[in-house]
Design a protein around this motif. Sequence first.
Motif, PDB file in Angstrom:
ATOM      1  N   ALA A 299      67.576  81.605  37.493  1.00 44.17           N
ATOM      2  CA  ALA A 299      68.035  79.535  38.006  1.00 44.17           C
ATOM      3  C   ALA A 299      68.012  80.269  39.435  1.00 44.17           C
ATOM      4  O   ALA A 299      68.343  81.741  40.128  1.00 44.17           O
ATOM      5  N   PRO A 300      68.212  78.931  40.324  1.00 44.63           N
ATOM      6  CA  PRO A 300      69.100  79.380  41.458  1.00 44.63           C
ATOM      7  C   PRO A 300      70.180  79.701  42.004  1.00 44.63           C
ATOM      8  O   PRO A 300      71.150  79.204  41.516  1.00 44.63           O
ATOM      9  N   ASN A 301      70.358  80.906  42.908  1.00 48.16           N
ATOM     10  CA  ASN A 301      71.931  80.815  43.607  1.00 48.16           C
ATOM     11  C   ASN A 301      72.274  79.346  43.802  1.00 48.16           C
ATOM     12  O   ASN A 301      72.799  79.286  45.071  1.00 48.16           O
ATOM     13  N   PRO A 302      73.904  79.341  42.919  1.00 47.90           N
ATOM     14  CA  PRO A 302      74.393  78.214  43.465  1.00 47.90           C
ATOM     15  C   PRO A 302      75.007  78.054  44.812  1.00 47.90           C
ATOM     16  O   PRO A 302      75.498  76.776  45.159  1.00 47.90           O
ATOM     17  N   ALA A 303      75.179  79.906  45.473  1.00 48.76           N
ATOM     18  CA  ALA A 303      75.766  79.708  46.659  1.00 48.76           C
ATOM     19  C   ALA A 303      74.757  78.904  47.920  1.00 48.76           C
ATOM     20  O   ALA A 303      75.714  78.517  48.951  1.00 48.76           O
ATOM     21  N   ILE A 304      73.820  78.872  47.195  1.00 49.40           N
ATOM     22  CA  ILE A 304      73.092  78.546  48.884  1.00 49.40           C
ATOM     23  C   ILE A 304      72.608  76.677  48.328  1.00 49.40           C
ATOM     24  O   ILE A 304      71.419  76.138  49.172  1.00 49.40           O
ATOM     25  N   LEU A 305      72.796  76.322  46.864  1.00 47.63           N
ATOM     26  CA  LEU A 305      73.015  74.994  46.951  1.00 47.63           C
ATOM     27  C   LEU A 305      73.665  73.592  47.309  1.00 47.63           C
ATOM     28  O   LEU A 305      74.915  74.123  46.731  1.00 47.63           O
ATOM     29  N   GLU A 306      73.463  73.299  48.556  1.00 48.20           N
ATOM     30  CA  GLU A 306      74.658  72.539  49.046  1.00 48.20           C
ATOM     31  C   GLU A 306      75.090  71.135  47.481  1.00 48.20           C
ATOM     32  O   GLU A 306      76.057  71.063  47.996  1.00 48.20           O
ATOM     33  N   THR A 307      73.695  70.250  47.199  1.00 49.50           N
ATOM     34  CA  THR A 307      74.339  69.709  46.430  1.00 49.50           C
ATOM     35  C   THR A 307      74.632  69.981  44.478  1.00 49.50           C
ATOM     36  O   THR A 307      74.927  69.248  43.984  1.00 49.50           O
ATOM     37  N   GLY A 308      74.111  71.692  44.448  1.00 52.59           N
ATOM     38  CA  GLY A 308      74.517  72.346  42.803  1.00 52.59           C
ATOM     39  C   GLY A 308      73.369  72.299  42.639  1.00 52.59           C
ATOM     40  O   GLY A 308      73.700  71.775  40.738  1.00 52.59           O
ATOM     41  N   ARG A 309      72.687  71.027  42.486  1.00 57.89           N
ATOM     42  CA  ARG A 309      71.594  71.194  41.895  1.00 57.89           C
ATOM     43  C   ARG A 309      70.063  71.948  42.025  1.00 57.89           C
ATOM     44  O   ARG A 309      69.811  71.588  43.369  1.00 57.89           O
ATOM     45  N   PRO A 310      69.689  72.163  41.058  1.00 60.46           N
ATOM     46  CA  PRO A 310      69.066  73.436  41.497  1.00 60.46           C
ATOM     47  C   PRO A 310      67.164  72.466  41.755  1.00 60.46           C
ATOM     48  O   PRO A 310      66.418  73.335  42.119  1.00 60.46           O
ATOM     49  N   ASP A 311      67.318  71.224  41.380  1.00 65.88           N
ATOM     50  CA  ASP A 311      66.583  70.343  42.444  1.00 65.88           C
ATOM     51  C   ASP A 311      66.120  70.287  43.564  1.00 65.88           C
ATOM     52  O   ASP A 311      65.529  70.641  44.292  1.00 65.88           O
ATOM     53  N   GLU A 312      67.164  71.522  44.399  1.00 60.74           N
ATOM     54  CA  GLU A 312      67.667  71.384  46.000  1.00 60.74           C
ATOM     55  C   GLU A 312      66.032  72.879  46.362  1.00 60.74           C
ATOM     56  O   GLU A 312      65.746  72.828  47.633  1.00 60.74           O
ATOM     57  N   LEU A 313      65.793  73.809  44.816  1.00 64.49           N
ATOM     58  CA  LEU A 313      65.132  74.966  45.612  1.00 64.49           C
ATOM     59  C   LEU A 313      63.593  73.896  45.345  1.00 64.49           C
ATOM     60  O   LEU A 313      62.674  74.744  46.038  1.00 64.49           O
ATOM     61  N   VAL A 314      63.031  72.795  44.382  1.00 66.00           N
ATOM     62  CA  VAL A 314      62.084  72.268  44.670  1.00 66.00           C
ATOM     63  C   VAL A 314      61.921  71.456  46.298  1.00 66.00           C
ATOM     64  O   VAL A 314      60.819  71.598  46.336  1.00 66.00           O
ATOM     65  N   ASP A 315      63.212  70.742  46.745  1.00 68.54           N
ATOM     66  CA  ASP A 315      62.913  70.382  47.528  1.00 68.54           C
ATOM     67  C   ASP A 315      62.377  71.084  49.120  1.00 68.54           C
ATOM     68  O   ASP A 315      61.912  71.075  49.673  1.00 68.54           O
ATOM     69  N   PHE A 316      62.724  71.813  49.015  1.00 66.23           N
ATOM     70  CA  PHE A 316      62.441  72.909  50.050  1.00 66.23           C
ATOM     71  C   PHE A 316      61.109  73.210  50.323  1.00 66.23           C
ATOM     72  O   PHE A 316      60.714  73.241  51.134  1.00 66.23           O
ATOM     73  N   ILE A 317      60.988  73.703  48.754  1.00 66.49           N
ATOM     74  CA  ILE A 317      59.121  74.055  48.553  1.00 66.49           C
ATOM     75  C   ILE A 317      58.733  72.924  48.832  1.00 66.49           C
ATOM     76  O   ILE A 317      57.422  72.743  49.574  1.00 66.49           O
TER      77      ILE A 317
END
Length: 805
Positions: A299-317
Motif C-alpha cells: 500500500a502507499p504510505n497514507p502520510a503522503i496521500l493528501e486525499t487518503g486514496r491510493p489513486d494519488e500514487l497513480v495520478d503522480f506517476i
Amino acid sequence: MTTDSQPRLLDDPTAELLAWHRDVVSDHDDDFEAATVLTDRLGAHLDAEGRVEVGFWTPDIVEAGVSAADVFLEVFTPTGTIDPAETDARTVTFRRERVPLRREGEFHWGVVAGMRAGTRDRLGSLYHLTYREDGEWRVVTDPLAYSVPFGAFAPAELYDIDRLDETRADRAYFESLGTADERVSTSEHDGLPRIDPAVSMLEIHPGTATETGSLAGLADVYAEIGRKKRAGDPLEPWERNFDGYDAIQVMPVEPLTENEETHEFWSVVSESDGALTVELARPDAINWGYDIVVSAFSAPNPAILETGRPDELVDFIAACHDLPRPIKVVFDVALGHADNRGAELLADRYILGPGMYGKHLDYTEPTARAVFLEMQKRKMDFGADGIRVDGAQDFTSYDEETSEMYHDDDFLAEMDAVTQNVAGTEYRPWMIYEDGRPWPREDWELASSYRALIEQHPHSFQWSPITFAHNTPALLTFWATKWWRVREVGEFGGNWITGVANHDTVRRGTQIDPTVEFNQSPVNPYLGDDYPETLDAAYDNPAAAMLFHCFLPGVPMDFVHANMRAPWGFVRDTDPEWNVKVVADESNFLYWQVRETDFSATEHFRRVKDLGFDSVDELHSFMDALSAAVEATDYEVDVMADMLSAMDHPLGTDLVPSDLETYADAWMRDVFDFATLSNWHDAQDEDRTAARLATREFRHDRPWLRDDLREGDYFTYRHPTDGTVLYYGFRTAPNGEEQLLFAANMEGVPVEVSPDILAADAAEDANAPEIPTAGWEPVLTAPHLATETGVKLNTADAIVWRRVP
C-alpha cells in the motif's frame, strides 16, 4: 459491483478456494514454488461479481493450537461518510461483523459477500483477521493490503485495485511498451519489454518536496511544468530544479512505523458485538521513508496521500508519464529490514532476529520469501518504471552449516525476475541495486567493487562508489582522494548511477564536525564563505554536475534538495526509544544548515523557540552537550537528564527523560518544516538554475555519453596537482560526428585551460591519444564563466568544448 449488505461467508466458492489450495500444494514438491502460487491470492481481492476473496498466512495461530472455529475476518463498514483525507482526529462509528474463515494448512481462506470496496470517491470496508485465544480477541493485519488509510497498525481497506488500474490516465503509455524487446535475450526474458534506463534522474523525498507534503502536490508540480512546456512558457527558477530529467527516484512510499506513545491514528473508544467507535485520523508521521514495518508494504504510505486514496500514487506517476518528455518513476524498495515494530504486525516466521536497522527478515522461509516478492510485485504494479533495491548488501541469510551469514543473491535474483502488469501490459522494470558489499566490514570502502550484481545481471544498474552513502565533497581533497573511484566511473561506469548528491550523502555531510582538526580533511575554503554556503556548493556544484552530465558514463542522479540548495537532514518522529540519540547525532546540522538569519525567521524552528531557545548559539550549546551526554552515558537517558540538568539552558534544571523526548520531537518536526522546499522557492538564482538545466539538457542531446569510455577516449587529472585538482577528458561520439573536450577545476586555486594547454598536458602521457587543437568551440560553461577558447577556472568551474572532426 459492490454492496453494503451484511458481510457473510459464501460456502461453495470458499470450498472451491480450499480445493485450489490443496491442488497447488499437491502439484508442487518445492515449498517455495507452492508458496509463490498461493501468495498471489493472499490479502483481499474483489471479483467481477462483487465478492471478496480473502486469504491469510497464519503460522503463529496454527502453531498456538487455536481452533479453526475461533478465527474470523472482522469487517468494519462505515455507517456514514468518512473522508480519509482529514488529518484532524475525529470520532466515528463503524458497523462491525465477524465472518468465519476456513483453515487449510497454515492458511485461512474465505469468499465473502457484502463488503464495500473503496474507490477514489469513497472509503471501503476495513478489515483484519481476528481470533480468540485464552478468552481474548487478537488481531492479524493484512501484510498484502492495497490501502491502509489510517496506517499499518489499523485495519486495512478493501480497495477496488482493478478499477484503479482500468481508469489510470496513462494507460496509453503502458500499452505503447509492446511485447518485443530486441535489447535483451528473449530466452532469458520471455520476450517481455524491459524499461530502458534513464538518461538522468532526480531523487525526491515526497514529504518535504512540496508545501502539502503529498504525492498530489508533486503531481501538481509536474502537471504545471508540463503545461508550461507545451505552451512555451518559461519555468520559474525553482521549477527548473525539477526539470531536465527523464526519471524520478521517489524515496520510499511504503507505510511507516509509528511512535506508539504519540501517534494515535486509530484508537478504539468503545466497542460492542455489532459496532466499533474509534478516534481516527490520516497519519501525519514524518519520516525520511526507510523506517518501514514491511506489513502493508504493497500500500502507499497514507502520510503522503493528501486525499487518503491510493489513486494519488497513480495520478503522480501518470503526471510524470504525461510530460512532453515522459519521466520514468523509480520506486525505492526497502525490503532489506523491518523496523522493530514490524514484529508486532508480522508472523514470527517472517523475522530471523534482530538486525542493524531493527529486525532482520528471514528470506529462507519459503512462504515469507514468496510474500516479500508478492509485496514488491503489488507495489510496483501501481505503475513504476524502475525499482531501486535499498541496501541490497543487507539481504543476507544464515547458513546453518557454516554458522555464518551470506549474501542471499538468489533472493535478489528473484526480485529481478518479478514482472509487472499495468494497464494490460506485462513488462520488466529498470533494475537498480544499492550494494556496497562487503559493507559494513571495516575495509568496505576499499574492498567494494559496486559491481557484484551488475556482473550477475548485466542489464541491471548499481549505485556507484561516488553515490554511496559516505561521500563528503565539502571537505578539501575529496576530489583528489576519490580520483581512483571517479576514474572507475569512466572505465566501467556505464551501468552505474552517478552523482554526489542524494538523501544519504547530504545527510552524512551534515553529520561532520567541521571544527575538528588533524584527524580529517579540513573544510574546503574555496567553496564558500561559511559552512552552509560550502555545503550547498559541495552538493550543487557546477563542476561536478558537468562532470557527470556532460562527460562521464552512467546515469547521473541529483537530489532535489541539493538542486534547491535547501536544508536536508535525518527527519523522523516515529521512534520513542532512539529519537533523542538520533537528534544528538544530528547536532552538527546547525553548523552546516542553519544561519542565524534562518533561525531568526518567524516561520522556522517555532517549536524549539517555544521551548525557550532564542538563538542558534544557545541551541548549539545545548545540542553539543546533548551529543556529549549520549556518548558519555552510552545513551542512558535517565543519567543524561541528570547531567544536562546541571547546565544553564532553557529546558530548566530538573530534567527528566520526557523533557528530552519533547525536545527531540520538537527538533525533528522543526527540521522537517525547515527542509520543506516551498520555503526556498524565492531563494533560487536565475543564472544558476538555468545553467544546471542546460547541463542536463546537454546530456539528453547526447545519450551516447552513458556508455563507457571507448578506445581513443581519454580521462585524467593533471599531476602533479600544483594546488588544483584539474579533471579533463576527451570523448568521441560512436558515430564520429562530434568530439567533446571537458575540463573542470574540482577544487583548488584558479587554473588556466584551453584545448592547446590540455593537448600539451596529455602529450606528456605516453598512453594518451593525440588531442586535436583546432576547431573547438565552447558549448557549455559554468555560470558567469567567459566562453573564450582559453579560460581561467576557479574552484567548481568547468567548460565543455565541441568540435566536428
